[in-house]
Enzyme design. Structure first.
Site, PDB file in Angstrom:
ATOM      1  CG  ASP A 125      -1.831   1.168   1.312  1.00  0.00           C
ATOM      2  OD1 ASP A 125      -2.756   1.243   0.484  1.00  0.00           O
ATOM      3  OD2 ASP A 125      -1.623   2.038   2.184  1.00  0.00           O
ATOM      4  CD  GLU A 177      -2.267   2.476  -3.424  1.00  0.00           C
ATOM      5  OE1 GLU A 177      -3.376   2.984  -3.655  1.00  0.00           O
ATOM      6  OE2 GLU A 177      -1.744   2.443  -2.286  1.00  0.00           O
TER       7      GLU A 177
END
EC number: 3.2.1.1
Length: 485
Positions: free
Chosen positions: A203, A240
Site C-alpha cells: 500500500d 501501489e
C-alpha cells in the site's frame, strides 16, 4: 574483486527477478481481492469455489490491528495501530488457519501490507492497543516520534520529496530509511511469510523511496516450504504506485525489484467499454498505450479505492454490462497478472462492510456482497478465469474488428472471444481452433456433454460462425478447447 562484484550483482538481479514471480500453482492465473471478507469465509471460499474453479490467489484486507473509528468505515483497515494480527476479519489463529486451508486448496494468499504510515486517529485498536497521533507514538509496535518524518502535508505531486517525506492525508509518515523502522516492518512481513503467504500488495508504495523498499524487500524471508513453495522462492511484491502521467513520481522507478499495479489499465479500458474510445483501437493493447511491460504489471478494472473515489472512466459493479465486458477482455487478453474485485455494495463512500447483527464478528450478509455469493457475478468471473487458464501460454491471434465497436480475437489454437458495444455480429470469423462445436461459456455452460447456451461451430478451415447481439446482457462470447461439445 571483479568476480566478487559480478557475483553480488547477479545475486541481486536474481533476487529482484524472483520478487516478480507470482508463485501461482501450475495452471492458475488470476488473483481475486476478497475485500473485507472474514478469514473463515475466505477459507471456505478457497475450498468450495476458488480452488475447484481454478483461481490462483486471494488478496486479503490488511491483517494488522487498526484503530476502531466511529461508524467503522472501510478505510479504518488502512490506519494501523500495531502489527498484531487482530482485525474485524479475525484474529491470528483464524488468519493462520485460512492461509493453510487456502494453500492446501491451491489458492495462494497475498497480504495488503500497510507500512508507509501509522494511524491518523488516536484511540484504541481492534486488538486493544492504543496510539496517540500528537506525539506520533504507536507504543504497541513500538514507534516513537523519532521514527516518523516531520509533520508536513503531502500535497505537491510534482515534488518527489513532498510525496515521499510528508504525511499523506494526515497519516503519520514512517521513515523507512531508519534501520529500526525497517526491522519492525520486517518482523511483520516475515511473520506473515512464516504463516504461509505468497506475497504482498504494498500500500502507498508511491509515498516511499524506491531505495528503501528495495532494501526491505530484499531482507524478507524466502517463502515457507511447509506450504508447498519451492526452496528459495521469493515473495511476490506488487506495489501501489498511481501513475497516470505528468507527476514527479514514475511507476518505472519501482519495477527493478517488484511489479507495479498499473492504474492506467483500468482507466483506459473503462473509457473504451463505455464507448468513449472505439474498441478497434485495442488491437495494440499493452505498452503501446503507455502501460508497463506485461511482466512488470498487475492489472485490474477497479479496486477498493477507485470504486468509491475514481473518475467517470472507472467501471464498477454499478455499471454491470460494460464492467463485465471489461473484465472479460482483461481475462481474455494475455497482458499482465490479472486481479478481479469481490467487494460489497455501498450507498456512500465511507460505508463499511455489511454484517448480520450488532458486531463485526457476526456473520456477513451475503446479499450485499458483490462477486462472492452473487451467482451472476460468480458465473462471469468463474468462466473467464477458466478461459484464462485454458489459453495460458498462447498469444493474440486472428484479430478482427468492424473498424468501430466490434472486436474479436483468438488465443492461438486454444480459445476465441468476440465483443460488441454497437450493432450485431452475424458471420464467419477466422480462428485457429480445431474443427468442432464449442460451448459459449458466457451464455451457458457445458453440462453432461451438452451446452446450456449458444453453440459455436468451427469448420475445418478454422472459420467460426459468430452470432452476438448488441442487446445481450453480457456483450461478449468466449469459446475454448476445454468447452468443446
Amino acid at each position: 574483486m571483479f568476480l566478487t562484484s559480478v557475483l553480488i550483482l547477479c545475486s541481486l538481479a536474481a533476487l529482484s527477478l524472483g520478487q516478480k514471480n507470482n508463485n501461482f500453482a501450475p495452471g492458475r492465473n488470476t488473483i481475486v481481492h476478497l475485500f473485507e471478507w472474514h478469514w473463515d469465509d475466505i477459507a471456505n471460499e478457497c475450498e468450495n469455489f476458488l480452488g475447484p474453479k481454478g483461481f490462483a490467489g486471494v488478496q486479503i484486507s490488511p491483517p494488522a490491528e487498526n484503530t476502531v473509528i466511529g461508524d467503522r468505515p472501510w478505510w479504518e483497515r488502512y490506519q494501523p495501530i500495531s502489527y498484531a494480527l487482530n482485525t474485524r476479519s479475525g484474529d491470528e489463529s483464524a488468519l493462520a488457519s485460512m492461509i493453510r486451508r487456502c494453500n492446501n486448496a491451491g489458492v495462494r494468499i497475498y497480504v495488503d501490507a500497510v507500512f508507509n504510515h501509522m494511524s491518523a486517529t488516536s484511540g484504541i485498536g481492534t486488538g486493544g492497543s492504543s496510539c496517540d497521533v500528537e506525539p506520533s507514538a504507536s507504543p504497541a509496535v513500538p514507534y516513537g516520534s523519532g521514527d516518523f518524518h516531520g509533520r508536513c502535508t503531502s500535497n505537491n505531486y510534482q515534488d518527489p520529496n513532498n510525496i515521499r517525506n510528508c504525511w499523506l492525508s494526515g497519516l503519520p509518515d514512517l521513515d523507512q530509511s531508519k534501520d529500526y523502522v525497517r526491522d519492525k516492518i520486517l518482523e511483520y512481513l516475515n511473520h506473515l511469510v512464516d504463516l504461509g503467504v505468497a506475497g504482498f500488495r504494498v500500500d502507498a508504495a508511491k509515498h516511499m523511496w524506491p531505495a528503501d523498499l528495495q532494501v526491505i524487500y530484499g531482507r524478507v524471508k524466502d517463502l515457507n516450504t511447509d506450504h508447498g513453495f519451492s526452496q528459495g522462492s521469493r515473495p511476490f511484491f506488487y506495489q501501489e504506485v498511481i501513475d497516470l502521467g505528468g507527476e514527479g513520481v514514475s511507476k518505472n522507478e519501482y519495477t527493478g525489484f517488484g511489479t507495479v499495479l498499473e492504474f492506467k489499465y483500468g482507466t483506459e479500458l473503462g473509457n473504451a467499454f463505455q464507448g468513449n474510445n472505439a474498441l478497434h483501437n485495442l488491437e495494440n493493447w499493452g505498452p503501446a498505450w503507455g502501460l508497463l511491460e506485461g511482466t512488470d504489471a498487475v492489472v485490474f478494472i477497479d479496486n477498493h479505492d477507485n470504486q468509491r473515489t475514481g473518475s467517470g472512466a472507472i467501471l464498477t459493479y454499478k455499471n454491470p454490462r460494460p464492467y463485465k465486458m471489461a473484465i472479460g477482455f482483461m481475462l481474455a487478453h494475455p497482458y499482465g497478472t490479472t486481479r478481479i474485485m469481490s467487494s460489497f455494495s455501498f450507498d456512500y463512500n465511507d460505508q463499511g462492510p455489511p454484517t448480520q447483527g450488532p458486531g463485526f464478528n457476526s456473520v456477513r450478509n451475503l446479499h450485499q456482497w458483490v462477486g462472492g455469493a452473487n451467482t451472476g457475478w460468480r458465473q462471469i468471473l468463474r468462466v473467464m478465469v477458466g478461459f484464462r487458464n485454458a489459453v495460458d501460454g498462447t498469444s493474440i491471434s486472428n484479430w478482427w474488428s468492424d473498424g468501430n465497436q466490434q472486436i474479436a480475437f483468438g488465443r492461438g489454437d486454444k480459445g476465441f472471444v468476440a465483443f460488441t458495444l454497437a450493432g450485431d455480429i452475424n458471420g464467419n470469423l477466422q480462428t485457429s481452433l480445431p474443427a468442432g462445436s464449442y460451448c459459449d461459456i458466457v451464455s451457458g455452460k457445458l453440462e453432461n456433454g451438452s451446452c446450456t447456451g449458444k453453440t459455436v461451430n468451427v469448420d475445418g478451415n478454422g472459420q467460426a460462425y459468430i452470432t452476438l447481439s448488441s442487446g445481450e446482457d453480457d456483450g461478449f462470447l468466449a469459446i475454448h478447447v476445454g468447452a468443446k461439445v
